[in-house]
Design an enzyme around this catalytic site. Structure first.
Site, PDB file in Angstrom:
ATOM      1  N   CYS A 102       0.067   3.668   2.943  1.00 29.65           N
ATOM      2  CA  CYS A 102       0.771   3.050   4.147  1.00 29.65           C
ATOM      3  C   CYS A 102       2.301   3.442   3.949  1.00 29.65           C
ATOM      4  CB  CYS A 102       0.564   1.724   4.250  1.00 29.65           C
ATOM      5  SG  CYS A 102      -1.258   1.237   4.256  1.00 29.65           S
TER       6      CYS A 102
ATOM      7  N   CYS B 280       0.971  -1.189  -0.031  1.00 25.58           N
ATOM      8  CA  CYS B 280      -0.033  -0.064  -0.109  1.00 25.58           C
ATOM      9  C   CYS B 280       0.860   1.284   0.014  1.00 25.58           C
ATOM     10  CB  CYS B 280      -0.782  -0.222   1.142  1.00 25.58           C
ATOM     11  SG  CYS B 280      -1.570   1.373   1.586  1.00 25.58           S
TER      12      CYS B 280
END
Length: 129
Positions: free
Chosen positions: A50, A47
């Site tokens: 993230c 991600c």
């Protein structure tokens, strides 16, 4: 002094999360759950949001005093395919109802999601609650 022994840690998957919830429910610490994409074969989250947010979150969290009164638990939600499934347990669990990652939830109250997880002022206010 806190009566629970929850410490900063990393866990992988929904089963690990659910096995921790009884302890969280009885804990008098401020427990923050960072939901993130699991690591890929290169050792980083799949991600990109993230990957961007995690060092900022860590810096803000590590700068705070009174670490014995709080804990940060990083919960990996699975690979991209698992996360994107509308039936993903992290999405359907009524306690969580996650729609985005990264998301930080304060167990027993509050959450910040997505781009908010990369804003130092928002993080500091949230962690200090």
């Amino acid at each position: 002094m806190s009566s629970c022994d929850i410490a900063d840690q990393k866990i992988e998957g929904y089963e690990a999360f659910t096995s921790l919830t009884d302890t969280l429910d009885s804990c008098d610490k401020s427990v923050f759950l960072l939901f993130r994409g699991s690591n890929n074969d290169k050792g980083v989250s799949w991600c990109p949001d993230c990957v961007k947010a995690e060092p900022i979150i860590k810096d803000v969290y590590d700068s705070l005093d009174n670490k014995q009164t709080r804990a940060l638990i990083q919960v990996s939600v699975g690979n991209r395919e698992v996360w994107k499934d509308p039936k993903c347990s992290f999405r359907t669990d009524p306690r969580l109802k996650l729609t985005n990652i990264p998301t930080i939830i304060k167990w027993k109250g509050g959450r910040i999601i997505d781009d908010e997880c990369s804003k130092v002022d928002v993080l500091r206010k949230f962690f200090l609650g």
